[in-house]
Write an enzyme that holds these catalytic residues in place. Structure first.
Site, PDB file in Angstrom:
ATOM      1  NE  ARG A 123      -3.344  -0.009   2.271  1.00  0.00           N
ATOM      2  CZ  ARG A 123      -3.149   1.210   4.035  1.00  0.00           C
ATOM      3  NH1 ARG A 123      -2.847   0.678   4.579  1.00  0.00           N
ATOM      4  NH2 ARG A 123      -3.750   1.983   3.869  1.00  0.00           N
ATOM      5  CE  LYS A 188       2.515  -5.201   6.401  1.00  0.00           C
ATOM      6  NZ  LYS A 188       1.505  -3.920   5.754  1.00  0.00           N
ATOM      7  NE  ARG A 324       3.695   4.261  10.313  1.00  0.00           N
ATOM      8  CZ  ARG A 324       4.129   2.747  10.151  1.00  0.00           C
ATOM      9  NH1 ARG A 324       3.442   1.879  11.087  1.00  0.00           N
ATOM     10  NH2 ARG A 324       4.482   3.341   8.866  1.00  0.00           N
TER      11      ARG A 324
HETATM   12  C1  BTN Z   1       1.062  -3.615   2.208  1.00  0.00           C
HETATM   13  O1  BTN Z   1       1.144  -2.705   1.889  1.00  0.00           O
HETATM   14  O2  BTN Z   1       0.543  -4.109   3.781  1.00  0.00           O
HETATM   15  C2  BTN Z   1      -0.454  -4.752   1.334  1.00  0.00           C
HETATM   16  C3  BTN Z   1       0.856  -6.032   0.508  1.00  0.00           C
HETATM   17  C4  BTN Z   1       0.657  -6.896  -0.370  1.00  0.00           C
HETATM   18  C5  BTN Z   1       1.010  -7.401  -1.381  1.00  0.00           C
HETATM   19  C6  BTN Z   1       0.854  -8.462  -1.758  1.00  0.00           C
HETATM   20  S1  BTN Z   1       2.380  -9.543  -2.323  1.00  0.00           S
HETATM   21  C7  BTN Z   1       0.845 -10.363  -3.880  1.00  0.00           C
HETATM   22  C8  BTN Z   1       0.532  -8.948  -4.701  1.00  0.00           C
HETATM   23  N1  BTN Z   1       1.984  -8.518  -4.790  1.00  0.00           N
HETATM   24  C9  BTN Z   1       1.954  -7.560  -4.995  1.00  0.00           C
HETATM   25  O3  BTN Z   1       2.576  -6.302  -5.293  1.00  0.00           O
HETATM   26  N2  BTN Z   1       1.477  -6.791  -3.688  1.00  0.00           N
HETATM   27  C10 BTN Z   1       0.859  -7.743  -3.052  1.00  0.00           C
END
Ligand code: BTN
Length: 327
Positions: A123, A188, A324
């Site tokens: 994100r 996380k 946060r």
């Molecule tokens: C976050 O920032 O918490 C979200 C992370 C999401 C990661 C997943 S891995 C599979 C899919 N492909 C990506 O490029 N991102 C999501």
């Protein structure tokens, strides 16, 4: 990935040392050919240890994702069984792959997994650290007919489905942090990235991306800029990534199907019971400012409800906000 690379990987899965010579002999190629392939595998994040005179190993061993093993363990009603489940050894991003195919009817309701991602995205434009054969990187494509408004709360509901899958494979104390982070003990464990395409007022498609840390190699972890954990440091026995992938897929497909009909409502209580920040003083950061208050919960559309010092309840809608704990 070349056939030779796949064969080398199969031999290294056991976590034992293999000399370049023995690998070459078993595969009918030279030591140099083996070495070249190992270099390529290291470049996509395989954690390879090499000891002079002994050979190469992947210290804890690993289990490659396997289409059949995953399919055999998916538990969904027959009509939800995925027609298309693709598994890559390396890909830019599983989300991007499906985004690029959103107009191709062959990819409707399809799923993609990859052993590694060279452009994994989180994100707010962040990089998602995605080393080889260590974690889960999964995306699903789903169509919705009633536009963006009907998708309120979808990312939180996905968090509930992911949590159910994690509990099913033996984890405990899995918490959710608004809008859609997966936490264990303030660290996380995983994240969810939803990307919507199409007509916000009508027919639209959603790519649901899920990243779960399973056995994060320390080298790759150096690039993570927040407290993190992985499944294998939470469990006494290493988990099967194939079993985990199947559990995630099962819960996500059931959720996407039910969300279409009933929205976030049926998931709200469960989400709140797992809220990592409930009752705590926290700060929401928007592009313009930072607002602090006590986290109350989420409303029926998945918006965060926070009680400000004035006593007023302020609502925040997901998107690019960050939450946060207050220091
Ligand atoms: C976050 O920032 O918490 C979200 C992370 C999401 C990661 C997943 S891995 C599979 C899919 N492909 C990506 O490029 N991102 C999501």
């Amino acid at each position: 990935m070349s056939e030779l690379q796949s064969k080398i990987l199969k031999l290294l899965e056991d976590g034992q040392f293999h000399s370049g010579e023995s690998l070459g002999e078993r595969l009918g190629v030279s030591r140099t050919a083996v070495w070249k392939q190992l270099q390529k595998l290291e470049a996509i994040g395989l954690q390879l240890e090499s000891v002079k005179g002994t050979g190469y190993r992947v210290p804890a061993g690993f289990e490659l994702l396997d289409q059949q093993q995953i399919r055999d363990q998916i538990k969904v009603p027959a009509q939800l069984m995925p027609a298309r489940l693709e598994i890559f050894q390396n890909i830019d991003s599983t989300n991007k792959y499906l985004r690029d195919r959103v107009d191709n009817p062959q990819y409707a309701r399809s799923l993609v997994l990859s052993e590694s991602q060279s452009g994994g995205r989180g994100r707010r434009g962040k990089t998602w650290v995605s080393p080889f054969a260590a974690n889960i990187y999964l995306s699903a494509l789903w169509d919705f007919e009633r536009g963006a408004e009907a998708l309120e709360g979808l990312s939180l509901a996905v968090g509930v489905a992911v949590r159910r899958a994690l509990l099913e494979v033996g984890l405990s104390d899995v918490q959710l942090k608004w809008p859609n982070d997966i936490y264990i003990g303030r660290k996380k464990l995983g994240g969810i990235l939803l990307e919507m395409l199409g007509d916000p007022a009508g027919y639209c498609s959603v790519v649901v991306g899920i990243g779960i840390n399973v056995s994060m190699p320390s080298q790759a972890a150096a690039a993570i800029d927040q407290d993190w954990t992985d499944i294998n440091s939470q469990l006494a026995q290493p988990i099967s990534r194939n079993r985990l992938a199947a559990a995630l897929i099962s819960h996500i497909l059931c959720l996407l199907d039910s969300f279409q009909a009933s929205g976030f409502g049926p998931y709200r209580d469960e989400w709140q019971s797992a809220d990592a920040f409930a009752g705590q003083l926290a700060t929401v950061t928007t592009v313009r400012d930072a607002i602090s208050g006590t986290v109350v919960g989420v409303d029926s559309g998945g918006a965060l409800e926070m009680k400000l010092a004035s006593g007023e309840i302020q609502r925040f809608i997901g998107g690019e906000l960050s939450l946060r704990l207050a220091k």
